[in-house]
Design an enzyme around this catalytic site. Structure first.
Site, PDB file in Angstrom:
ATOM      1  N   GLU A  78      52.555  22.331  53.432  1.00  0.00           N
ATOM      2  CA  GLU A  78      52.745  20.885  53.366  1.00  0.00           C
ATOM      3  C   GLU A  78      54.167  20.520  53.771  1.00  0.00           C
ATOM      4  OE1 GLU A  78      50.378  18.904  53.048  1.00  0.00           O
ATOM      5  OE2 GLU A  78      48.789  20.141  52.167  1.00  0.00           O
ATOM      6  N   ARG A  88      41.295  10.620  42.872  1.00  0.00           N
ATOM      7  CA  ARG A  88      39.880  10.373  43.204  1.00  0.00           C
ATOM      8  C   ARG A  88      38.984  10.758  42.044  1.00  0.00           C
ATOM      9  NH1 ARG A  88      36.154  14.026  44.900  1.00  0.00           N
ATOM     10  NH2 ARG A  88      37.728  15.662  45.040  1.00  0.00           N
ATOM     11  N   CYS A 141      48.320  18.148  43.282  1.00  0.00           N
ATOM     12  CA  CYS A 141      49.125  18.995  44.187  1.00  0.00           C
ATOM     13  C   CYS A 141      50.287  18.218  44.782  1.00  0.00           C
ATOM     14  CB  CYS A 141      48.253  19.602  45.280  1.00  0.00           C
ATOM     15  SG  CYS A 141      47.134  20.850  44.616  1.00  0.00           S
ATOM     16  N   HIS A 165      48.633  24.647  50.659  1.00  0.00           N
ATOM     17  CA  HIS A 165      47.216  24.474  50.312  1.00  0.00           C
ATOM     18  C   HIS A 165      46.403  25.594  50.959  1.00  0.00           C
ATOM     19  CE1 HIS A 165      47.191  20.069  48.924  1.00  0.00           C
ATOM     20  NE2 HIS A 165      46.439  20.703  48.052  1.00  0.00           N
TER      21      HIS A 165
END
Ligand code: PCA
Length: 215
Positions: A78, A88, A141, A165
């Site tokens: 990232e 979510r 994350c 990830h």
């Protein structure tokens, strides 16, 4: 040199989280650096507190947090963490922050301070798909990456930090036809190669090469 590598516990109904499975299998020493490992809960704030405690207790020079990104087909480093929680699904304590700023006095975003291009290249060199990602999402994350970089900016100026990830592992997609996956041995080998490069480039400028696959 000492590196803290964290993984997460399973979330969203999964039985395992490949991040912790890969982290558990790392050697204790990589490229001369001592590797410290830690399992974090997939819980906003609590994960950040536990990570801070470990940074303090173990006096580490770098932190690489690792998490699962179901649906991705390779390992991704990232580039950026944003100052926003927008979940979510609920986390493992039932919290579901929406459009919530992480640190009121923090910048909109932090860039990773790890040599992400060199790490991507090292993973590719051992034959494993890897690329730079320009979004860590807005769940736990992204939260841990932002919080760790905020801590580095305020409390631990020597500390380099960032996030990786990894995809679902093959066992997780048996009941998810069409979803990409990677086997655990490859993910562990890729993670180890990335940490090897982290040590090589710790005090150097990162490589200036193309590492992304998005426009
Ligand atoms: N992945 C989630 C949180 C924990 C994990 O392994 C994420 O991408 O935010």
């Amino acid at each position: 040199m000492k590196i803290l590598v964290t993984g997460f516990d399973p979330f969203d109904g999964e039985m395992m989280n490949p991040s912790m499975e890969a982290v558990k299998r790392l050697p204790k020493i990589i490229n001369g650096a001592k590797v410290e490992t830690l399992e974090l809960p997939t819980v906003f704030q609590v994960a950040a507190k536990q990570c801070r405690d470990a940074i303090l207790d173990r006096q580490v020079d770098a932190v690489l947090c690792v998490g699962q990104a179901g649906g991705r087909d390779g390992i991704t480093l990232e580039r950026v963490a944003i100052n926003l929680d927008d979940a979510r699904i609920p986390d493992n304590m039932g919290q579901q922050p929406l459009d919530s700023i992480i640190q009121a006095d923090g910048p909109a975003a932090y860039f990773s301070t790890l040599p992400i291009k060199a790490m991507v290249q090292a993973i590719q060199e051992v034959g494993i798909p890897a690329s730079i990602s320009n979004t860590a999402g807005t769940f736990v994350c992204n939260h841990i990456m932002y919080q760790t970089l905020y801590m580095a900016a305020h409390e631990f100026p020597h500390l380099k930090a960032g996030f990786m990830h990894i995809p679902f592992m093959t066992e997780q997609v048996v009941d998810k036809p069409g979803q990409p996956a990677m086997d655990l041995a490859h993910m562990t080998k890729g993670l180890e190669a990335a940490l090897h490069a982290l040590v090589d480039y710790y005090d150097k400028e990162d490589l200036q090469i193309s590492g992304g696959k998005e426009f």
